[in-house]
Design a protein around this motif. Structure first.
Motif, PDB file in Angstrom:
ATOM      1  N   CYS A  98      90.575  62.709  91.693  1.00  9.74           N
ATOM      2  CA  CYS A  98      89.868  62.401  90.437  1.00  9.74           C
ATOM      3  C   CYS A  98      89.723  60.888  90.273  1.00  9.74           C
ATOM      4  N   ILE A  99      90.817  60.171  90.515  1.00  5.89           N
ATOM      5  CA  ILE A  99      90.806  58.715  90.406  1.00  5.89           C
ATOM      6  C   ILE A  99      89.774  58.138  91.373  1.00  5.89           C
ATOM      7  N   SER A 100      89.778  58.629  92.593  1.00  5.49           N
ATOM      8  CA  SER A 100      88.855  58.146  93.610  1.00  5.49           C
ATOM      9  C   SER A 100      87.400  58.382  93.213  1.00  5.49           C
ATOM     10  N   SER A 101      87.109  59.574  92.700  1.00  2.00           N
ATOM     11  CA  SER A 101      85.741  59.918  92.310  1.00  2.00           C
ATOM     12  C   SER A 101      85.235  59.025  91.177  1.00  2.00           C
ATOM     13  N   VAL A 102      86.046  58.864  90.143  1.00  2.00           N
ATOM     14  CA  VAL A 102      85.653  58.047  89.001  1.00  2.00           C
ATOM     15  C   VAL A 102      85.526  56.578  89.423  1.00  2.00           C
ATOM     16  N   SER A 103      86.492  56.092  90.184  1.00  4.74           N
ATOM     17  CA  SER A 103      86.453  54.697  90.631  1.00  4.74           C
ATOM     18  C   SER A 103      85.213  54.414  91.461  1.00  4.74           C
ATOM     19  N   GLU A 104      84.878  55.318  92.365  1.00  2.00           N
ATOM     20  CA  GLU A 104      83.707  55.143  93.233  1.00  2.00           C
ATOM     21  C   GLU A 104      82.417  55.031  92.413  1.00  2.00           C
ATOM     22  N   GLU A 105      82.256  55.903  91.427  1.00  3.04           N
ATOM     23  CA  GLU A 105      81.045  55.873  90.597  1.00  3.04           C
ATOM     24  C   GLU A 105      80.979  54.598  89.753  1.00  3.04           C
ATOM     25  N   LEU A 106      82.113  54.187  89.175  1.00  2.75           N
ATOM     26  CA  LEU A 106      82.125  52.984  88.346  1.00  2.75           C
ATOM     27  C   LEU A 106      81.920  51.718  89.175  1.00  2.75           C
ATOM     28  N   GLU A 107      82.510  51.683  90.374  1.00  6.25           N
ATOM     29  CA  GLU A 107      82.369  50.505  91.235  1.00  6.25           C
ATOM     30  C   GLU A 107      80.933  50.332  91.723  1.00  6.25           C
ATOM     31  N   ALA A 108      80.130  51.392  91.655  1.00  6.56           N
ATOM     32  CA  ALA A 108      78.728  51.308  92.061  1.00  6.56           C
ATOM     33  C   ALA A 108      77.861  50.621  91.001  1.00  6.56           C
ATOM     34  N   LEU A 109      78.386  50.464  89.778  1.00 10.03           N
ATOM     35  CA  LEU A 109      77.629  49.792  88.719  1.00 10.03           C
ATOM     36  C   LEU A 109      77.545  48.294  89.015  1.00 10.03           C
ATOM     37  N   ALA A 110      76.415  47.702  88.680  1.00  9.22           N
ATOM     38  CA  ALA A 110      76.206  46.272  88.922  1.00  9.22           C
ATOM     39  C   ALA A 110      77.233  45.438  88.164  1.00  9.22           C
ATOM     40  N   GLY A 111      77.875  44.520  88.879  1.00 12.11           N
ATOM     41  CA  GLY A 111      78.808  43.599  88.255  1.00 12.11           C
ATOM     42  C   GLY A 111      80.255  44.055  88.213  1.00 12.11           C
ATOM     43  N   VAL A 112      80.502  45.330  88.521  1.00  8.41           N
ATOM     44  CA  VAL A 112      81.886  45.818  88.459  1.00  8.41           C
ATOM     45  C   VAL A 112      82.687  45.249  89.626  1.00  8.41           C
ATOM     46  N   GLU A 113      83.816  44.640  89.298  1.00 14.03           N
ATOM     47  CA  GLU A 113      84.675  44.009  90.300  1.00 14.03           C
ATOM     48  C   GLU A 113      85.901  44.850  90.629  1.00 14.03           C
ATOM     49  N   GLN A 114      86.431  45.561  89.619  1.00 14.29           N
ATOM     50  CA  GLN A 114      87.662  46.328  89.825  1.00 14.29           C
ATOM     51  C   GLN A 114      87.744  47.456  88.814  1.00 14.29           C
ATOM     52  N   VAL A 115      88.336  48.580  89.253  1.00 10.79           N
ATOM     53  CA  VAL A 115      88.571  49.719  88.370  1.00 10.79           C
ATOM     54  C   VAL A 115      90.037  50.101  88.509  1.00 10.79           C
TER      55      VAL A 115
END
Length: 76
Positions: free
Chosen positions: A18-35
């Motif tokens: 679950c953590i991996s899935s959410v992190s992957e989608e959020l990290e794909a957003l422009a400007g995201v450096e860390q989740v």
């Protein structure tokens, strides 16, 4: 440019996948450096997003939904 930290509550996360899935989608957003995810298995998990600029609630919500989870309001 300074970084911005945004924290959201996410329901439905139960494991490392679950953590991996959410992190992957959020990290794909422009400007995201860390989740960073504070997993509360079976409850409301806290997700902190560090980005180069402000992120809209809708783009965060859409990314979390794409991973199969739901951003929920803070518990009062």
């Amino acid at each position: 440019m300074s970084t911005v930290s945004t924290t959201v509550n996410v329901s439905g996360m139960t494991c490392a996948h679950c953590i991996s899935s959410v992190s992957e989608e959020l990290e794909a957003l422009a400007g995201v450096e860390q989740v960073d995810v504070d997993l509360n298995s079976g409850g409301i998990s806290t997700v902190t997003i560090t980005s180069a600029g402000d992120l809209s609630a809708s783009e965060i919500g859409e990314a979390v939904a794409e991973a199969g989870y739901l951003v929920v309001a803070n518990q009062a």
